[in-house]
Design a protein around this motif. Structure first.
Motif, PDB file in Angstrom:
ATOM      1  N   ALA A 262       0.836  -1.208   0.000  1.00 35.50           N
ATOM      2  CA  ALA A 262       0.000   0.000   0.000  1.00 35.50           C
ATOM      3  C   ALA A 262       0.870   1.257   0.000  1.00 35.50           C
ATOM      4  CB  ALA A 262      -0.923  -0.003   1.214  1.00 35.50           C
ATOM      5  N   PHE A 263       1.908   1.263   0.819  1.00 36.14           N
ATOM      6  CA  PHE A 263       2.800   2.421   0.881  1.00 36.14           C
ATOM      7  C   PHE A 263       3.486   2.638  -0.463  1.00 36.14           C
ATOM      8  CE2 PHE A 263       7.019   4.243   1.622  1.00 36.14           C
ATOM      9  CZ  PHE A 263       6.657   5.437   2.224  1.00 36.14           C
ATOM     10  N   ARG A 264       4.023   1.576  -1.040  1.00 37.32           N
ATOM     11  CA  ARG A 264       4.739   1.688  -2.323  1.00 37.32           C
ATOM     12  C   ARG A 264       3.825   2.095  -3.473  1.00 37.32           C
ATOM     13  NH1 ARG A 264       9.392  -2.906  -2.808  1.00 37.32           N
ATOM     14  NH2 ARG A 264      10.323  -2.573  -0.765  1.00 37.32           N
ATOM     15  N   ALA A 265       2.564   1.680  -3.404  1.00 40.46           N
ATOM     16  CA  ALA A 265       1.607   1.995  -4.468  1.00 40.46           C
ATOM     17  C   ALA A 265       0.799   3.254  -4.176  1.00 40.46           C
ATOM     18  CB  ALA A 265       0.666   0.816  -4.688  1.00 40.46           C
ATOM     19  N   ASN A 266       1.067   3.877  -3.020  1.00 43.26           N
ATOM     20  CA  ASN A 266       0.335   5.080  -2.605  1.00 43.26           C
ATOM     21  C   ASN A 266      -1.170   4.807  -2.476  1.00 43.26           C
ATOM     22  OD1 ASN A 266       0.289   7.764  -1.758  1.00 43.26           O
ATOM     23  ND2 ASN A 266      -0.216   8.495  -3.806  1.00 43.26           N
ATOM     24  N   LEU A 267      -1.480   3.689  -1.823  1.00 44.28           N
ATOM     25  CA  LEU A 267      -2.865   3.271  -1.598  1.00 44.28           C
ATOM     26  C   LEU A 267      -3.045   2.974  -0.116  1.00 44.28           C
ATOM     27  CD1 LEU A 267      -3.093   0.792  -4.608  1.00 44.28           C
ATOM     28  CD2 LEU A 267      -4.147   3.060  -4.483  1.00 44.28           C
ATOM     29  N   ASP A 268      -4.270   2.729   0.288  1.00 49.53           N
ATOM     30  CA  ASP A 268      -4.568   2.386   1.668  1.00 49.53           C
ATOM     31  C   ASP A 268      -4.484   0.875   1.859  1.00 49.53           C
ATOM     32  OD1 ASP A 268      -6.825   1.825   3.951  1.00 49.53           O
ATOM     33  OD2 ASP A 268      -5.826   3.770   4.208  1.00 49.53           O
ATOM     34  N   ARG A 269      -3.983   0.431   3.014  1.00 46.67           N
ATOM     35  CA  ARG A 269      -3.866  -1.000   3.276  1.00 46.67           C
ATOM     36  C   ARG A 269      -5.208  -1.714   3.224  1.00 46.67           C
ATOM     37  NH1 ARG A 269      -5.453  -4.733   6.144  1.00 46.67           N
ATOM     38  NH2 ARG A 269      -6.379  -3.300   7.607  1.00 46.67           N
ATOM     39  N   THR A 270      -6.254  -1.055   3.700  1.00 47.72           N
ATOM     40  CA  THR A 270      -7.571  -1.698   3.673  1.00 47.72           C
ATOM     41  C   THR A 270      -8.053  -1.902   2.235  1.00 47.72           C
ATOM     42  OG1 THR A 270      -8.681   0.430   3.975  1.00 47.72           O
ATOM     43  CG2 THR A 270      -8.265  -0.882   5.951  1.00 47.72           C
ATOM     44  N   TYR A 271      -7.647  -1.006   1.347  1.00 50.61           N
ATOM     45  CA  TYR A 271      -8.016  -1.157  -0.068  1.00 50.61           C
ATOM     46  C   TYR A 271      -7.288  -2.361  -0.672  1.00 50.61           C
ATOM     47  CZ  TYR A 271      -8.947   0.004  -4.938  1.00 50.61           C
ATOM     48  OH  TYR A 271      -9.349  -0.044  -6.251  1.00 50.61           O
ATOM     49  N   ILE A 272      -6.026  -2.555  -0.305  1.00 49.42           N
ATOM     50  CA  ILE A 272      -5.274  -3.731  -0.765  1.00 49.42           C
ATOM     51  C   ILE A 272      -5.996  -4.993  -0.299  1.00 49.42           C
ATOM     52  CG2 ILE A 272      -3.085  -5.010  -0.609  1.00 49.42           C
ATOM     53  CD1 ILE A 272      -2.830  -2.392  -2.212  1.00 49.42           C
ATOM     54  N   SER A 273      -6.440  -4.992   0.934  1.00 44.93           N
ATOM     55  CA  SER A 273      -7.169  -6.133   1.483  1.00 44.93           C
ATOM     56  C   SER A 273      -8.441  -6.406   0.686  1.00 44.93           C
ATOM     57  CB  SER A 273      -7.505  -5.885   2.958  1.00 44.93           C
ATOM     58  OG  SER A 273      -8.300  -6.929   3.468  1.00 44.93           O
ATOM     59  N   LEU A 274      -9.184  -5.369   0.380  1.00 45.65           N
ATOM     60  CA  LEU A 274     -10.414  -5.522  -0.405  1.00 45.65           C
ATOM     61  C   LEU A 274     -10.119  -6.078  -1.792  1.00 45.65           C
ATOM     62  CD1 LEU A 274     -12.243  -2.214   0.575  1.00 45.65           C
ATOM     63  CD2 LEU A 274     -12.917  -4.537   1.237  1.00 45.65           C
ATOM     64  N   LEU A 275      -9.046  -5.603  -2.413  1.00 44.75           N
ATOM     65  CA  LEU A 275      -8.658  -6.114  -3.730  1.00 44.75           C
ATOM     66  C   LEU A 275      -8.284  -7.586  -3.642  1.00 44.75           C
ATOM     67  CD1 LEU A 275      -6.426  -3.187  -5.065  1.00 44.75           C
ATOM     68  CD2 LEU A 275      -8.674  -3.860  -5.949  1.00 44.75           C
ATOM     69  N   GLU A 276      -7.485  -7.933  -2.661  1.00 46.65           N
ATOM     70  CA  GLU A 276      -7.035  -9.319  -2.518  1.00 46.65           C
ATOM     71  C   GLU A 276      -8.181 -10.278  -2.225  1.00 46.65           C
ATOM     72  OE1 GLU A 276      -3.785  -9.684   0.246  1.00 46.65           O
ATOM     73  OE2 GLU A 276      -2.387  -8.685  -1.112  1.00 46.65           O
ATOM     74  N   ARG A 277      -9.193  -9.798  -1.580  1.00 47.01           N
ATOM     75  CA  ARG A 277     -10.357 -10.648  -1.288  1.00 47.01           C
ATOM     76  C   ARG A 277     -11.383 -10.632  -2.410  1.00 47.01           C
ATOM     77  NH1 ARG A 277     -12.764  -8.702   3.871  1.00 47.01           N
ATOM     78  NH2 ARG A 277     -11.707  -6.750   3.422  1.00 47.01           N
ATOM     79  N   GLY A 278     -11.092  -9.895  -3.476  1.00 46.08           N
ATOM     80  CA  GLY A 278     -11.981  -9.863  -4.629  1.00 46.08           C
ATOM     81  C   GLY A 278     -13.231  -9.035  -4.417  1.00 46.08           C
ATOM     82  N   LEU A 279     -13.202  -8.143  -3.435  1.00 46.86           N
ATOM     83  CA  LEU A 279     -14.384  -7.340  -3.120  1.00 46.86           C
ATOM     84  C   LEU A 279     -14.412  -6.004  -3.858  1.00 46.86           C
ATOM     85  CD1 LEU A 279     -14.526  -8.024   0.717  1.00 46.86           C
ATOM     86  CD2 LEU A 279     -15.833  -9.137  -1.112  1.00 46.86           C
ATOM     87  N   LYS A 280     -13.279  -5.630  -4.439  1.00 44.33           N
ATOM     88  CA  LYS A 280     -13.181  -4.380  -5.204  1.00 44.33           C
ATOM     89  C   LYS A 280     -12.452  -4.647  -6.507  1.00 44.33           C
ATOM     90  CE  LYS A 280     -14.824  -1.097  -2.503  1.00 44.33           C
ATOM     91  NZ  LYS A 280     -15.868  -0.194  -2.893  1.00 44.33           N
ATOM     92  N   SER A 281     -12.716  -3.788  -7.496  1.00 46.68           N
ATOM     93  CA  SER A 281     -12.004  -3.815  -8.776  1.00 46.68           C
ATOM     94  C   SER A 281     -11.077  -2.613  -8.836  1.00 46.68           C
ATOM     95  CB  SER A 281     -12.992  -3.710  -9.953  1.00 46.68           C
ATOM     96  OG  SER A 281     -13.869  -4.788  -9.977  1.00 46.68           O
ATOM     97  N   PRO A 282      -9.837  -2.821  -9.255  1.00 48.24           N
ATOM     98  CA  PRO A 282      -8.929  -1.670  -9.340  1.00 48.24           C
ATOM     99  C   PRO A 282      -9.227  -0.835 -10.589  1.00 48.24           C
ATOM    100  CG  PRO A 282      -7.818  -3.611 -10.152  1.00 48.24           C
ATOM    101  CD  PRO A 282      -9.179  -4.064  -9.628  1.00 48.24           C
ATOM    102  N   THR A 283      -8.978   0.454 -10.479  1.00 51.09           N
ATOM    103  CA  THR A 283      -9.028   1.294 -11.675  1.00 51.09           C
ATOM    104  C   THR A 283      -7.767   0.994 -12.482  1.00 51.09           C
ATOM    105  OG1 THR A 283      -7.817   3.115 -10.670  1.00 51.09           O
ATOM    106  CG2 THR A 283     -10.244   3.137 -10.439  1.00 51.09           C
ATOM    107  N   LEU A 284      -7.720   1.480 -13.684  1.00 57.18           N
ATOM    108  CA  LEU A 284      -6.535   1.291 -14.519  1.00 57.18           C
ATOM    109  C   LEU A 284      -5.319   1.944 -13.869  1.00 57.18           C
ATOM    110  CD1 LEU A 284      -5.549   0.045 -17.120  1.00 57.18           C
ATOM    111  CD2 LEU A 284      -6.167   2.152 -18.301  1.00 57.18           C
ATOM    112  N   THR A 285      -5.505   3.132 -13.329  1.00 57.91           N
ATOM    113  CA  THR A 285      -4.414   3.830 -12.642  1.00 57.91           C
ATOM    114  C   THR A 285      -3.910   3.009 -11.463  1.00 57.91           C
ATOM    115  OG1 THR A 285      -5.303   5.972 -13.293  1.00 57.91           O
ATOM    116  CG2 THR A 285      -3.782   5.958 -11.437  1.00 57.91           C
ATOM    117  N   THR A 286      -4.824   2.488 -10.668  1.00 55.36           N
ATOM    118  CA  THR A 286      -4.455   1.666  -9.514  1.00 55.36           C
ATOM    119  C   THR A 286      -3.720   0.412  -9.957  1.00 55.36           C
ATOM    120  OG1 THR A 286      -6.293   2.496  -8.194  1.00 55.36           O
ATOM    121  CG2 THR A 286      -5.357   0.381  -7.535  1.00 55.36           C
TER     122      THR A 286
END
Length: 77
Positions: free
Chosen positions: A30-54
Motif C-alpha cells: 500500500a505504501f509503495r503503491a500510494n494506496l490504503d492498506r484496507t483497499y489492498i485487502s479488499l482487492l485481494e479478497r476480490g471485493l473491489k475492482s482496481p481502476t486502470l491507474t491503480t
C-alpha cells in the motif's frame, strides 16, 4: 455480473500471490503503491475492482510488467 466477481477473485488471488512472492506485507505494498492498506485487502479478497491507474501503481510497486500480470490472470479465466 458473475464474470466480474470471478475476475475480481482471480485478480485478488494473483495480487496476493505476487505480493507474497515479493516478500511484502499489505502495508508495504500500500505504501509503495500510494494506496490504503484496507483497499489492498479488499482487492485481494476480490471485493473491489482496481481502476486502470491503480492497476499500474500496483504493478510498479510489485516490479511486475502489466502485460504479464494480465496474461497470468487471463490464463486462469
Amino acid at each position: 455480473m458473475e464474470t466480474v466477481s470471478r475476475l475480481n477473485s482471480i485478480f485478488g488471488e494473483h495480487l496476493r500471490s505476487a505480493r507474497k512472492a515479493a516478500h511484502m506485507t499489505q502495508e508495504e505494498l500500500a505504501f509503495r503503491a500510494n494506496l490504503d492498506r484496507t483497499y489492498i485487502s479488499l482487492l485481494e479478497r476480490g471485493l473491489k475492482s482496481p481502476t486502470l491507474t491503480t492497476f499500474f501503481q500496483l504493478c510498479q510497486a510489485l516490479d511486475q510488467q502489466p502485460d504479464i500480470f494480465i496474461a497470468q490472470i487471463n490464463a486462469q479465466l
